[in-house]
Design a protein around this motif. Structure first.
Motif: not given
Ligand SMILES: Nc1ncnc2c1ncn2[C@@H]1O[C@H](COP(=O)(O)OP(=O)(O)O)[C@@H](O)[C@H]1O
Ligand SMILES: [Mg+2]
Length: 476
Positions: A33-43, A55-62
């Protein structure tokens, strides 16, 4: 089942606050979860990261992946904690970058909702499964302990269906069946339209010569069929004891009756005849010519005394053994007893005979006569009554007698059933018991007393069956 559902939901909800923090896999999920959140932040902060635009929605969907996995693995405890953790990690991003609700926020809420619903569903199912498993384990344990009791019980036990078919038998019952065809008796007893529950308390004589009392237990229905458990309790010793006691009492009564009969005959044949002879001699002496008047009247007085003595002896002899009983039967003997009472007292009496009056077994005639005789004597001696009414009913199978007086009555606990029961009342009960009958006494103060006795005409049923060999006999 409503309260149960509520209890279940409560138990499920409590799981939310108990994440599986001891499991390393749980921490791997949180790390993902933390990894996905970081990916989202970086993105969000650098669209050209790694040269690809995600696309912005992808990390959340992940997030669905760790949250869903946590739900499947840990139920609500895992999914709720994971989605809360994800939401917390997303918060700074949501507030700092946009400062207002966005599509990410909606996605996050949806993930939270999915985590909760999915987790709760899985948690409920787990809960229901573990409950079912527990119930099955308990049922199996209960069945095992029942089986153990069934198998190890030394009393023969069989399980039959509604038609009397034997469904199961414990080793003791199987042994009994091997030694003869005994258990078919149960079927024989129920086949003729009999009901199994009627066997409760019955005593069965098996071909091994032992007596068993049947106890019935209805079992919970299995496969739509009612099953009944029949437990055979060996009562040979107990029955033997009570048979011996009855046998002994019967013997005592027989000896006593024999003694009475002999005494009655001897009194009648010897002293009574002597007194009558004496009276005749005194009469002839007194009527001789030349006897002075004084002597003659003295002789006449002596003659009257002799006749009185003879009469008393006749009464004693008749009480000891009424000759009418043996020669003519119960009803004439009773009529003579009652007319003596009317003669000797101011009481009025009646006798009412119903059914088919006939000669029945001498034992029963004598037993019934003694019960009535004692009741009538009691009414004369103790009741201060005006009337005595006797009823005799000759049924096809049973003789019923009742004796009623309208006297003062008495408290039963002071006599028959009390600490010092009278010999007369005890004797009546004993007489009835010897004949396999029953005796009941009802007495109301100031209203009188009724004694009722009821006995089989064919004699004690158990005895006749016992003599014929194995069979079902009526419980005493
Ligand atoms: N018909 C009756 N009316 C009133 N009292 C009775 C009657 N029958 C029995 N009793 C009472 O019960 C007692 C016990 O009776 P019983 O056993 O026949 O002994 P017994 O006649 O020798 O006294 C009597 O003493 C009497 O007090
Ligand atoms: Mg008496």
């Amino acid at each position: 089942m409503k309260p149960n559902t509520r209890t279940d939901s409560g138990a499920v909800l409590r799981q939310v606050f108990h994440p599986p923090v001891r499991e390393w896999q749980y921490w791997v999920i949180q790390f993902t979860v933390a990894l996905i959140a970081s990916l989202h932040l970086l993105n969000d902060s650098n669209h050209d990261l790694l040269g690809a635009h995600i696309p912005a929605g992808i990390p959340v969907a992940l997030l669905i992946i760790p949250v869903g996995y946590a739900a499947v693995r840990y139920g609500l405890a895992g999914s709720a904690a994971t989605s809360i953790w994800a939401t917390l990690l997303w918060l700074p991003d949501l507030m700092v970058r946009h400062g207002h609700p966005s599509a990410d926020l909606i996605d996050l809420v949806m993930i939270d909702v999915v985590a909760f619903v999915f987790g709760q569903r899985i948690e409920s199912e787990r809960f229901a499964r573990s409950r079912a498993e527990q119930e099955t384990a308990e049922r199996i344990a209960a069945e095992e302990s029942y089986r153990l009791l069934f198998e190890s019980n030394r009393a023969p036990i069989i399980v039959v269906d509604a038609s009397g078919m034997v469904l199961d038998a414990n080793p003791a019952a199987r042994e009994l069946r091997e030694s003869g065809d005994d258990l078919d008796l149960i079927r024989a007893a129920t086949d003729g339209g009999g009901v199994i529950s009627d066997l409760n308390g019955r005593t069965v004589r098996m071909s091994n010569g032992e007596d068993y009392r049947i106890g019935i237990v209805d079992l919970p229905t299995q496969n739509d069929g009612a099953a009944t458990q029949l437990v055979f309790e060996n009562v040979t010793a107990e029955l033997g004891e009570s048979r011996r006691a009855t046998q002994y009492a019967r013997l005592v009564v027989k000896v006593e009756e024999e003694l009475r009969r002999r005494l009655a005959r001897e009194l009648h044949d010897e002293p009574l005849q002597l007194f009558l002879h004496l009276a005749r001699r005194l009469e002839s002496l007194g009527s001789k010519a030349g006897v002075p008047d004084e002597v003659s009247s003295g002789l006449d007085q002596a003659r009257l005394h002799a006749l009185d003595a003879a009469n008393r002896l006749r009464v004693v002899s008749r009480d000891l053994r009424p000759p009418a009983l043996d020669r003519l039967g119960l009803v004439p003997a009773l009529s003579s007893l009652l007319s003596d009472v009317e003669e000797d007292t101011s009481l009025s009496t009646s006798i009412n005979v119903s059914g088919e009056p006939r000669r029945i077994g001498a034992d029963i005639e004598l037993g019934a006569f003694r019960i009535i005789q004692e009741s009538v004597n009691n009414a004369v001696k103790h009741a201060e009554a005006r009337r005595i009414d006797v009823k005799v009913d000759f049924g096809p199978e049973r003789l019923r007698v009742s004796i009623h007086d309208d006297g003062k009555g008495f408290a039963l606990r002071d006599s028959a059933d009390g600490d010092s029961p009278g010999m007369g009342l005890l004797g009546m009960r004993e007489r009835a018991a010897i004949l396999a009958g029953q005796l009941a006494i009802e007495s109301t103060l100031a209203h009188g007393t009724t004694v009722r006795a009821d006995m089989p005409i064919a004699g004690p049923l158990s005895e006749s069956v016992a003599d014929e060999g194995p069979g079902i006999v009526k419980a005493d």
